[in-house]
Write an enzyme that holds these catalytic residues in place. Structure first.
Site, PDB file in Angstrom:
ATOM      1  N   ALA B 133       0.889  -1.505  -0.269  1.00 29.26           N
ATOM      2  CA  ALA B 133       0.354   0.404  -0.064  1.00 29.26           C
ATOM      3  C   ALA B 133       0.896   1.213  -0.159  1.00 29.26           C
ATOM      4  CB  ALA B 133      -0.893  -0.021   1.513  1.00 29.26           C
ATOM      5  N   THR B 134       2.165   1.736   1.109  1.00 30.83           N
ATOM      6  CA  THR B 134       2.904   2.033   0.668  1.00 30.83           C
ATOM      7  C   THR B 134       3.145   2.970  -1.216  1.00 30.83           C
ATOM      8  OG1 THR B 134       3.808   2.079   2.549  1.00 30.83           O
ATOM      9  CG2 THR B 134       5.388   3.419   1.246  1.00 30.83           C
ATOM     10  N   GLN B 241      -6.646  -1.323   5.095  1.00 36.49           N
ATOM     11  CA  GLN B 241      -7.367  -1.529   6.575  1.00 36.49           C
ATOM     12  C   GLN B 241      -8.933  -2.007   6.367  1.00 36.49           C
ATOM     13  OE1 GLN B 241      -5.788  -1.859   9.122  1.00 36.49           O
ATOM     14  NE2 GLN B 241      -4.459  -1.012   9.262  1.00 36.49           N
ATOM     15  N   SER B 261      -3.675  -3.703   0.505  1.00 36.33           N
ATOM     16  CA  SER B 261      -2.166  -4.269   0.981  1.00 36.33           C
ATOM     17  C   SER B 261      -2.265  -5.860   1.420  1.00 36.33           C
ATOM     18  CB  SER B 261      -1.761  -3.300   2.467  1.00 36.33           C
ATOM     19  OG  SER B 261      -0.923  -4.223   2.573  1.00 36.33           O
ATOM     20  N   HIS B 263      -0.908  -7.830   3.281  1.00 40.65           N
ATOM     21  CA  HIS B 263      -0.554  -8.731   4.721  1.00 40.65           C
ATOM     22  C   HIS B 263      -1.610  -7.768   5.660  1.00 40.65           C
ATOM     23  CE1 HIS B 263       1.721  -5.235   6.981  1.00 40.65           C
ATOM     24  NE2 HIS B 263       1.204  -5.055   5.358  1.00 40.65           N
ATOM     25  N   THR B 301       9.818  -7.065 -12.297  1.00 36.72           N
ATOM     26  CA  THR B 301       9.554  -8.639 -12.537  1.00 36.72           C
ATOM     27  C   THR B 301       7.981  -8.996 -11.076  1.00 36.72           C
ATOM     28  OG1 THR B 301      11.106  -9.386 -13.365  1.00 36.72           O
ATOM     29  CG2 THR B 301       9.824 -11.024 -12.156  1.00 36.72           C
ATOM     30  N   CYS B 387       4.319   2.094  12.578  1.00 36.85           N
ATOM     31  CA  CYS B 387       5.320   2.980  12.006  1.00 36.85           C
ATOM     32  C   CYS B 387       5.688   4.118  13.258  1.00 36.85           C
ATOM     33  CB  CYS B 387       4.432   3.639  10.169  1.00 36.85           C
ATOM     34  SG  CYS B 387       3.205   2.758  10.335  1.00 36.85           S
TER      35      CYS B 387
END
Lengths: 88, 463
Positions: B133-134, B241, B261, B263, B301, B387
């Site tokens: 997501a970043t 989220q 994202s 994970h 890739t 973070c």
């Protein structure tokens, strides 16, 4: 694909629980057992087509569980979860 | 029936025995290399008091119960099962066009792309795989801004957005862009009127987080989407989220660009996606140049196994959404009511109803958050986002809600997910109650509160 008989469904359910219990990982084990119980209850009185579909999926899940039990237990962390310790 | 009951007891009994015998019998390898320590460790399972483990100077009796689902989620066994073949036999480069190794994995990637697209109600062609997501947020904000920079020079985001959105905006600010950091109301939700007033002629993009990572409030996406469409401004949402947890439909919500994202929805780390609308078309400047993969928007890739795992995670999320939701709602209620019924002066941060129930952010008044976290070492929770947990700064999200430093410092975020059990929540409630009570009993401030003194009125003398 016809709907499973009650005996077939029960035997799959028991096999899934037996296999799920072999997960040493606390959360994965509890989740597998919970979802097995929930979905068997959900499809208990389902019509033929739905039951047949759920049965096929259940059989796939059973095979998947067998593979994942092997994988998870191979790399299982030796430190147990606090949930599996006696509460002090 | 009695028979079945007996068998159940026997099974349980045997399982207990086996767990202890197993390492001695099967763990030959480990026992040899570590001189028997492996099975000793297992032996201690029965007598945990004697076998504490020490990590970073903290003694733990076992692996803490995990209640930090906003920072990351465990990989679902179904996801891992889908990934394994692509980490063993099928190792080809999905962009190889000349042999089977390439073809078979390319097919797998396109299936995964469709699984992601199905979950968010988009066309598979609009899904671009990224590293997470970043990266998606960076592509969306910098990519759109750079493409339209000849005509536009203004962006809108919110004060409670994720750090990577805010930082991307900050970087654009250095290049001369105007950024509006929209304030939020006390409940963490933006005021649509304020948003409308902030949109200008030269605004190119509005970026609002779907579900907040710290407090779990859900922004009114549909309304924001409608407003942006009517004003001809692009709408980007960071839905890391949200996707897989609440229903998201990019067409219904008029979302032009969305970050996802892997994970956060029980998939692997290092994979994510950005949704980029094709009609009306959203153009972006690539932030990563190279071989032109992913329609030129993100060269490099593709990590086949991660992509397949991400796709499987989306498929499982779609199948399990109702069951997950029911389970999480029940546990969330149990946690909140368990804690608030036993200790007073506990406040939930963010709106009570417009929230994702798997995120319970509580402020324990008159308790120091870090001390509480240290006390709760058997629970893996955090005081905010991962973070910012390295710094002792109070969370900027809670500050944006108008909470004072004290309240922001005493907050803990409990994250509940698919694999959380009822017993874990019960234990968490017990431990939280026990430690908050203990810390308060030690605190002179708490004594004063008990006597009815309003702490805000005290004039502390300076030393």
């Amino acid at each position: 694909m016809s709907a499973p008989t009650a005996v077939q469904a029960k035997s799959l359910f028991r096999a899934l629980l037996r296999e799920g219990k072999r997960f040493q990982h606390y959360n994965v084990r509890e989740y597998t057992l919970r979802r097995a119980r929930e979905s068997f209850r959900q499809y208990q009185n389902a019509d033929e087509a739905l039951a047949a579909e759920a049965f096929t999926k259940g059989k796939q899940d059973f095979e998947l569980t067998k593979r994942q039990v092997l994988l998870y237990n191979t790399y299982h962390h030796s430190t147990p979860s606090v949930m599996e310790l006696k509460q002090s | 029936m009695a028979n079945a009951g007996l068998r159940f007891v026997c099974n349980r009994f045997l399982r207990g025995r086996f767990a202890k015998i197993q390492p001695a019998v099967l763990g030959g390898q480990a026992a040899c290399t570590q001189d028997g320590t492996a099975w000793q460790k297992r032996f201690y399972v029965a007598v945990p008091e004697e076998a504490p483990i020490k990590v970073k100077g903290i003694e733990l009796s076992g692996r803490p119960l995990y209640l930090d689902m906003q920072s990351t989620t465990p990989v679902d066994p179904r996801v891992l099962d889908a990934m394994m073949p692509y980490l063993t036999d099928m190792f080809g480069n999905p962009h190889s066009r000349t042999h089977l190794y390439g073809w078979e994995v390319e097919d797998a990637i396109e299936i995964a792309r469709k699984e992601v697209a199905d979950l968010i109600g988009s066309n598979p062609k609009e899904v671009i795989f990224t590293s997470g997501a970043t990266e998606s947020n960076n592509i969306a904000i910098k990519g759109i801004a750079n493409f339209y920079k000849s005509k536009k020079r203004h962006l809108i985001t919110t004060q409670t957005d994720h750090k990577c959105v805010l930082d991307s905006c900050r970087a654009l600010q250095q290049e001369g862009w105007d950024i509006t950091y929209l304030p939020v109301q006390e409940n963490g939700i933006i005021d649509l009127k304020e948003l409308e007033a902030a949109i200008r002629e030269d605004t190119v993009l509005v970026s609002v987080m779907a579900v907040n990572n710290e407090i779990g409030v859900i922004q009114p996406l549909k309304e924001i989407g409608q407003l942006c469409r009517s004003r001809k401004v692009f709408f980007h949402t960071d839905a890391a989220q949200a996707v897989g947890k609440i229903a998201i439909d990019v067409d219904d919500m008029n979302i032009d660009c969305m970050s996802i994202s892997g994970h956060k929805l029980y998939g692997p780390k290092g994979i994510g996606a950005i949704y980029v609308r094709r009609r009306p078309r959203v153009r972006i400047v690539a932030q990563m140049n190279g071989g032109g993969q992913e329609r030129g928007m993100r060269s490099g890739t593709l990590p086949t196994a991660l992509v397949v795992g991400f796709g499987a995670a989306c498929k499982v999320a779609q199948e399990e959404m109702v069951a997950d939701r029911k389970h999480i709602e029940r546990l969330s209620k149990m946690l909140y009511e368990g804690i608030t019924s036993k200790i007073e002066h506990v406040y939930m941060n963010g709106d009570k109803d417009r929230r994702y129930p798997g995120n319970v952010n509580l402020s324990f008044a008159h308790v120091e958050g870090e001390s509480l976290l240290m006390g709760l070492k058997d629970i893996a929770v955090s005081s905010g986002s991962a973070c910012t947990s390295a710094s002792l700064e109070p969370s900027y999200v809670l500050r944006a809600l108008g909470k004072d430093d004290e309240q922001a410092h005493s907050s803990i975020r409990f994250g509940i997910g698919r694999f959380t059990t009822e017993e874990e929540v019960e234990r968490a409630v017990d431990l939280a109650v026990q430690h908050v009570t203990r810390l308060r009993e030690m605190s002179p401030l708490w004594e004063m509160v008990q006597e009815g003194i309003d702490l805000k009125t005290i004039q502390w003398s300076q030393h």
